[in-house]
Design a protein around this motif. Structure first.
Motif, mmCIF file in Angstrom:
data_model
loop_
_atom_site.group_PDB
_atom_site.id
_atom_site.type_symbol
_atom_site.label_atom_id
_atom_site.label_comp_id
_atom_site.label_asym_id
_atom_site.label_seq_id
_atom_site.Cartn_x
_atom_site.Cartn_y
_atom_site.Cartn_z
ATOM 1 N N GLY A 82 0.763 -1.282 0.015
ATOM 2 C CA GLY A 82 -0.104 0.055 -0.071
ATOM 3 C C GLY A 82 0.893 1.148 -0.111
ATOM 4 O O GLY A 82 2.073 1.051 0.170
ATOM 5 N N ILE A 83 0.198 2.331 0.008
ATOM 6 C CA ILE A 83 1.014 3.733 0.117
ATOM 7 C C ILE A 83 0.276 4.610 0.862
ATOM 8 O O ILE A 83 -1.155 4.677 1.024
ATOM 9 N N ALA A 84 0.903 5.441 1.715
ATOM 10 C CA ALA A 84 0.389 6.283 2.512
ATOM 11 C C ALA A 84 0.871 7.637 2.460
ATOM 12 O O ALA A 84 2.114 7.911 2.234
ATOM 13 N N LEU A 85 -0.147 8.677 2.100
ATOM 14 C CA LEU A 85 0.303 9.898 1.628
ATOM 15 C C LEU A 85 0.148 10.775 2.830
ATOM 16 O O LEU A 85 -1.008 11.337 3.296
ATOM 17 N N GLU A 86 1.268 11.858 3.373
ATOM 18 C CA GLU A 86 0.873 12.664 4.392
ATOM 19 C C GLU A 86 0.354 13.957 3.715
ATOM 20 O O GLU A 86 1.073 14.584 2.923
ATOM 21 N N LEU A 87 -0.623 14.356 4.299
ATOM 22 C CA LEU A 87 -1.182 15.652 3.505
ATOM 23 C C LEU A 87 -0.584 16.866 4.438
ATOM 24 O O LEU A 87 -0.401 16.914 5.666
ATOM 25 N N GLY A 88 -0.487 18.116 3.766
ATOM 26 C CA GLY A 88 -0.198 19.478 4.372
ATOM 27 C C GLY A 88 1.247 19.745 4.035
ATOM 28 O O GLY A 88 1.315 21.011 3.731
ATOM 29 N N ARG A 89 2.456 18.780 3.841
ATOM 30 C CA ARG A 89 3.669 19.472 3.301
ATOM 31 C C ARG A 89 3.676 19.762 1.779
ATOM 32 O O ARG A 89 4.120 20.763 1.451
ATOM 33 N N THR A 90 3.246 18.993 0.916
ATOM 34 C CA THR A 90 3.162 18.915 -0.436
ATOM 35 C C THR A 90 1.751 19.109 -0.857
ATOM 36 O O THR A 90 1.399 20.139 -1.811
ATOM 37 N N PHE A 91 0.615 18.400 -0.524
ATOM 38 C CA PHE A 91 -0.741 18.486 -0.872
ATOM 39 C C PHE A 91 -1.587 18.685 0.252
ATOM 40 O O PHE A 91 -1.622 17.849 1.129
ATOM 41 N N PRO A 92 -2.091 20.065 0.326
ATOM 42 C CA PRO A 92 -3.150 20.396 1.364
ATOM 43 C C PRO A 92 -4.280 19.407 1.063
ATOM 44 O O PRO A 92 -5.075 19.256 2.079
ATOM 45 N N GLU A 93 -4.479 18.931 -0.035
ATOM 46 C CA GLU A 93 -5.681 18.116 -0.083
ATOM 47 C C GLU A 93 -5.533 16.724 -1.070
ATOM 48 O O GLU A 93 -4.604 17.091 -1.584
ATOM 49 N N THR A 94 -6.201 15.858 -1.080
ATOM 50 C CA THR A 94 -5.688 14.550 -1.708
ATOM 51 C C THR A 94 -5.943 14.711 -3.052
ATOM 52 O O THR A 94 -6.950 15.293 -3.406
ATOM 53 N N PRO A 95 -4.852 14.458 -3.991
ATOM 54 C CA PRO A 95 -5.191 14.613 -5.644
ATOM 55 C C PRO A 95 -6.224 13.708 -6.141
ATOM 56 O O PRO A 95 -6.201 12.497 -5.607
#
Length: 501
Positions: A82-95
Motif C-alpha cells: 500500500g501507499i500512505a500520503l501525508e497531507l499538508g507538506r506537499t498536498f493540502p488536499e488529496t489529488p
C-alpha cells in the motif's frame, strides 16, 4: 502472525497520524514485508514488493495528473502492500487522480491527516516485522533440530511422525500419491486418521528422488499460526523423505494393497470374498492351510515387517503383512496337517525375533482362521493382546483368552463386584502395604497351583513365595487350592489386573 496492513493501521503511532483509507479497502489484509519512506518519483525499480510506502508527495510536486497516475501504476506493479500520503507538506488536499487510479488498481491508498515523523512509524513496524521473522527462524531451527535428532537416533517413519506431531501439536497423517494411508500418529485408528484428513489444518508434499511421492497432512488442533504450521510441516516432510530413503523404498503398490486389505479385515468392512485383493497383495495361501493373525509393534516399522517375513520363511509358507495405523498386521499360513497352528506360528515368530535382534519389538499371535473371511477376528484379538501384555515380547491370544473375554464382554460394575466379593482382603492389603498378593495368587493359579513354577515365574525364592501364600490364605480364610474356588479366584484376579491396566 505476519503483519498485515489492517493490523498496522491499528498501531498507536499510526492512529496518531489519523489515517483514512480512500482506496483498496478490500486489500487491507495484505502482508506488509517492510515499511519504507521515500520522496523519489522513480522509486518503483527500487521496491521488492510487500512494502508500505510512506511519502509526503514531494516527488510528485510539479507533476501533472498523468504523471501521478503513472507513479501509482509503477509502484503497484512492484507488488507493494500500500501507499500512505501525508497531507499538508506537499498536498493540502488529496489529488483526485491518485484516489481514482488507486481504486482502479485496487491498491490500498491511505492519507495521513496529522504529522507523525516517519522514523517513528518505520521503527515501530519494522521492529515487529523483524521480531516475527526471527521467531519463524527459531521455530524452523527448533523443528529441524528435533527431527535431525530423531533421524540420528535411528527413527524411521513412525519416529519422525511422532517427533513432527510433537513439534506441531496435532496429529500427522502420511498419504501416498495413490491416496493410501501409509502411516499416522496422534490418532486412534484409520477412521480417525481419515477424519483428521477431512478436517486438515495444512498439508505439505513429500518428495522422493525429485518427484512427488505423497503428502503429509496435519490434523486439526495445532496452536501454531498458519505460517508457523506450514514451516514445521515442511521440515517434517523433508525428514520423512530422508527416513524413507534410509530405511528403503516407500511402500509399493502391492504393500499398499496389503495394508488396505488388512485394514478392511480388522474393521470388518471387507467384501464377502477378499481373495482377489489377497492375490493383488501377493498372498497365495494353499487351500489346505489355515491362517493365523499376527500383530506387531515396534518403533521401527521395518523390524515389524521383517519379523513376519522371517517367520514365513521359517514356516516355508506365504505371508500377508502391511502397516495399519501404528501397527503392522499380518497373517501366517500354516498347513492344516499341523495340529497346533498357533504353536507353530508362535515358534516361527520367536525364532525370527531372536535372529532379528530387535529388543523393542513386540508381537501377538491370534487364533487360527479357516479363510480370509474369518481372519479379521484373529487380527482384532492379536491387536488387543498387544495392549493386554505390554511388557511381554511374544504373546498368544490362546494364553490370554480370559483377559480377552473380560475386555470384550466385561461389565465394569459386575467385574468390580466380583473382585470385591472374592478377593477384597487381598486388594486392600496390597493397597495398604504395597505388596503384590493378588498378582502372586494369579500366578499360582495359572501355574496349576505349583509353588515351584509360580515362584520361578515371579522370580521369588520358594520360602518367600510360601510366606505370601500363607498371608493370602490367612486373609481369605480358606485354602486357595480348593478346586471349588479355583475358577472364581482366577476370574477375580484377572478382572482386577485388567481393570488396573
Amino acid at each position: 502472525m505476519p503483519l498485515t496492513l489492517r493490523e498496522l493501521l491499528s498501531f498507536e503511532v499510526l492512529r496518531e497520524a489519523r489515517p483514512e483509507v480512500l482506496a483498496g479497502e478490500g486489500s487491507l489484509d495484505r502482508v506488509v514485508r517492510w515499511v519504507h519512506s521515500s520522496e523519489i518519483y522513480e522509486i518503483g525499480p527500487l521496491l521488492a514488493g510487500g512494502e508500505l510506502l510512506l511519502t509526503t508527495g514531494l516527488g510528485l510536486a510539479g507533476t501533472d495528473p498523468g504523471a501521478r497516475r503513472h507513479y501509482l501504476r509503477e509502484i503497484a506493479g512492484r507488488g507493494v502492500a500500500g501507499i500512505a500520503l501525508e497531507l499538508g507538506r506537499t498536498f493540502p488536499e488529496t489529488p483526485r487522480e491518485l484516489v481514482e487510479e488507486a481504486r482502479r488498481l485496487d491498491l490500498p491508498f491511505i492519507v495521513l491527516h496529522a504529522v507523525v515523523p516517519f522514523i517513528r512509524i518505520t521503527e515501530d513496524a519494522n521492529t515487529l516485522i523483524v521480531d516475527y521473522a526471527s521467531r519463524r527462524l527459531r521455530l524452523g531451527d527448533s523443528a529441524t533440530r528435533a527431527l535431525n535428532e530423531a533421524l540420528i537416533a535411528g527413527a524411521g517413519v513412525a519416529g519422525v511422525l511422532a517427533t513432527g506431531a510433537e513439534v506441531i501439536g496435532a496429529s500427522l497423517i502420511l498419504i501416498s500419491g495413490s491416496g493410501a494411508l501409509v502411516a499416522a500418529h496422534g490418532v486412534a485408528g484409520d477412521r480417525e486418521a481419515w477424519r483428521a484428513v477431512d478436517h486438515a489444518a495444512a498439508e505439505a508434499p513429500v518428495t522422493l528422488h525429485g518427484q512427488r511421492w505423497g503428502r503429509l497432512v496435519a490434523g486439526p488442533g495445532s496452536a501454531l499460526p498458519a505460517d508457523d504450521l506450514a514451516i514445521a510441516l515442511e521440515r517434517t516432510a523433508v525428514a520423512l523423505a530422508l527416513a524413507m530413503l534410509r530405511t528403503g523404498s516407500p511402500p509399493s503398490e502391492r504393500d499398499r494393497q496389503a495394508s488396505a486389505l488388512l485394514r478392511d479385515l480388522i474393521e470388518g468392512t471387507a467384501e464377502a470374498d477378499p481373495s482377489v485383493r489377497a492375490v493383488m497383495s501377493g498372498f497365495h495361501p494353499a487351500a489346505d492351510h489355515v491362517l493365523v493373525g499376527v500383530a506387531a509393534d515396534s518403533p521401527e516399522a521395518a523390524a515389524e515387517l521383517a519379523v513376519i517375513d522371517r517367520a514365513a520363511h521359517v514356516l516355508r509358507t506365504p505371508a500377508l503383512r502391511g502397516r495399519v495405523s501404528r501397527l503392522v498386521l499380518g497373517a501366517l499360513s500354516v498347513p492344516r496337517a499341523v495340529t497346533d497352528a498357533v504353536g507353530a506360528a508362535s515358534q516361527a515368530l520367536d525364532e525370527a525375533m531372536r535372529r532379528l535382534s530387535a529388543p523393542q519389538l513386540r508381537v501377538a499371535v491370534g487364533h487360527p482362521a479357516d479363510d480370509l473371511g474369518e481372519l479379521g477376528s484373529s487380527l482384532r484379538d492379536a491387536r488387543t493382546a498387544l495392549s493386554l501384555r505390554p511388557a511381554e515380547r511374544l504373546v498368544s491370544t490362546r494364553t490370554l483368552a480370559l483377559d480377552l473375554e473380560l475386555t470384550r464382554h466385561g461389565d465394569g460394575g459386575h467385574a468390580a463386584d466380583l473382585v470385591r466379593r472374592t478377593i477384597a482382603p487381598l486388594v486392600e492389603w496390597d493397597a495398604a502395604h504395597r505388596t503384590k498378593l493378588v498378582g502372586t495368587l494369579e500366578a499360582f493359579l495359572l501355574h496349576g497351583c505349583s509353588a515351584t513354577r509360580a515362584a520361578a515365574a515371579l522370580h521369588l525364592g520358594r520360602q518367600s513365595f510360601y510366606q505370601r501364600l500363607q498371608r493370602i490364605e490367612a486373609l481369605l480364610g480358606y485354602a486357595v487350592t480348593d478346586p471349588d474356588v479355583h475358577a472364581a479366584l482366577l476370574l477375580a484376579t484377572a478382572a482386577h489386573r485388567v481393570a488396573g491396566r
